[in-house]
Design a protein around this motif. Structure first.
Motif, PDB file in Angstrom:
ATOM      1  N   ARG A   1      32.409  37.688  36.635  1.00 15.48           N
ATOM      2  CA  ARG A   1      32.117  36.559  37.533  1.00 15.48           C
ATOM      3  C   ARG A   1      32.009  35.276  36.729  1.00 15.48           C
ATOM      4  NH1 ARG A   1      26.607  35.137  37.311  1.00 15.48           N
ATOM      5  NH2 ARG A   1      25.379  36.637  36.141  1.00 15.48           N
TER       6      ARG A   1
ATOM      7  N   SER B   1      33.852  43.603  45.640  1.00 17.82           N
ATOM      8  CA  SER B   1      32.988  42.998  46.643  1.00 17.82           C
ATOM      9  C   SER B   1      33.735  41.868  47.342  1.00 17.82           C
ATOM     10  CB  SER B   1      31.738  42.440  45.954  1.00 17.82           C
ATOM     11  OG  SER B   1      31.043  41.575  46.805  1.00 17.82           O
TER      12      SER B   1
ATOM     13  N   ARG C   1      32.456  39.156  47.916  1.00 20.14           N
ATOM     14  CA  ARG C   1      31.981  37.936  47.267  1.00 20.14           C
ATOM     15  C   ARG C   1      32.672  37.684  45.930  1.00 20.14           C
ATOM     16  NH1 ARG C   1      25.771  38.484  46.744  1.00 20.14           N
ATOM     17  NH2 ARG C   1      26.502  40.275  45.607  1.00 20.14           N
ATOM     18  N   ASN C   2      33.460  38.636  45.457  1.00 21.60           N
ATOM     19  CA  ASN C   2      34.110  38.498  44.156  1.00 21.60           C
ATOM     20  C   ASN C   2      35.155  37.398  44.216  1.00 21.60           C
ATOM     21  OD1 ASN C   2      36.010  38.857  41.983  1.00 21.60           O
ATOM     22  ND2 ASN C   2      35.051  40.832  41.604  1.00 21.60           N
ATOM     23  N   SER C   3      35.029  36.412  43.345  1.00 21.20           N
ATOM     24  CA  SER C   3      35.991  35.309  43.332  1.00 21.20           C
ATOM     25  C   SER C   3      36.874  35.336  42.088  1.00 21.20           C
ATOM     26  CB  SER C   3      35.245  33.971  43.403  1.00 21.20           C
ATOM     27  OG  SER C   3      34.373  33.849  42.304  1.00 21.20           O
ATOM     28  N   SER C   4      36.552  36.221  41.130  1.00 23.93           N
ATOM     29  CA  SER C   4      37.353  36.279  39.903  1.00 23.93           C
ATOM     30  C   SER C   4      38.561  37.196  40.058  1.00 23.93           C
ATOM     31  CB  SER C   4      36.505  36.761  38.730  1.00 23.93           C
ATOM     32  OG  SER C   4      36.239  38.142  38.838  1.00 23.93           O
ATOM     33  N   GLY C   5      38.498  38.146  40.986  1.00 26.31           N
ATOM     34  CA  GLY C   5      39.589  39.088  41.169  1.00 26.31           C
ATOM     35  C   GLY C   5      39.482  40.306  40.271  1.00 26.31           C
TER      36      GLY C   5
ATOM     37  N   GLU D   1      29.555  26.301  32.427  1.00 22.62           N
ATOM     38  CA  GLU D   1      30.193  27.468  33.021  1.00 22.62           C
ATOM     39  C   GLU D   1      30.437  28.528  31.955  1.00 22.62           C
ATOM     40  OE1 GLU D   1      32.833  25.639  36.639  1.00 22.62           O
ATOM     41  OE2 GLU D   1      33.775  25.757  34.668  1.00 22.62           O
TER      42      GLU D   1
ATOM     43  N   TYR E   1      31.990  32.878  31.790  1.00 24.33           N
ATOM     44  CA  TYR E   1      32.394  34.111  32.461  1.00 24.33           C
ATOM     45  C   TYR E   1      31.481  35.218  31.974  1.00 24.33           C
ATOM     46  CZ  TYR E   1      36.432  32.360  34.911  1.00 24.33           C
ATOM     47  OH  TYR E   1      37.235  31.707  35.785  1.00 24.33           O
TER      48      TYR E   1
END
Length: 181
Positions: A85, A74, A76-80, A99, A101
């Motif tokens: 996420r 996506s 919007r994916n910021s984790s790669g 936080e 994961y």
């Protein structure tokens, strides 16, 4: 137990318009088919429902399978990593953000998730565990911890691939930074 409506069919009850029956719809890629099954034409509500269900099954067998977003990255994916996420929910007693994961996937039509706290595991280890959970599609923490230890012993990354030597990784990062300037 309540009856469930057939997949791809919706009940239409508009006697003023003469529309009483089942509307069957199916979309596969660029193909969209919509057909109406009138109660009057099929001899009743159950018969028209059966006809709509049968037609849907017939079309579903001939058309290609539906496209899903499974495995797609996506924007919007910021984790790669697909299905992993970073979740930030509230704050702890010291006022620091909590936080963790989270790995998620679908299994047998149900959503499955497992989360790893950054405060309990450390940010890097929590990410590695979430990646492994997503790859192996398991919520069993003992299996994940054993697999992570096995990968580290073999010099592999969390995903089971051979880890790049640290010097090469540092050199690549320095090169990237130099290009930006």
């Amino acid at each position: 137990m309540a009856r469930s409506k057939p997949t791809g069919a919706s009940r239409v009850d508009r006697p003023a318009n003469g529309a009483v029956g089942w509307l069957m719809r199916i979309r596969r890629g660029d193909t969209f088919i919509q057909e109406f099954f009138s109660d009057a034409a099929y001899g009743g509500k159950r018969a028209s429902q059966r006809a709509a269900r049968d037609r849907y099954s017939e079309l579903a067998a001939t058309l290609p399978p539906p496209k899903t977003s499974e495995g797609a990255m996506s924007v919007r994916n910021s984790s790669g990593v697909v299905g992993v996420r970073l979740a930030r929910e509230g704050t702890d007693a010291a006022g620091e953000p909590r936080e963790s994961y989270v790995a998620s996937w679908r299994e047998n039509g149900r959503d499955r998730t497992v989360r790893f706290s950054c405060s309990a595991f450390g940010k890097r280890k929590a990410f590695q565990l979430a990646c492994l959970a997503r790859e192996l599609r398991t919520t069993d923490r003992e299996v994940l911890m054993a697999k992570l230890a096995e990968n580290r012993k073999a010099g592999k990354s969390a995903a089971g691939k051979k880890a790049a030597p640290k010097k090469a990784a540092k050199k690549a990062a320095a090169k990237k930074t130099a290009k930006r300037k």
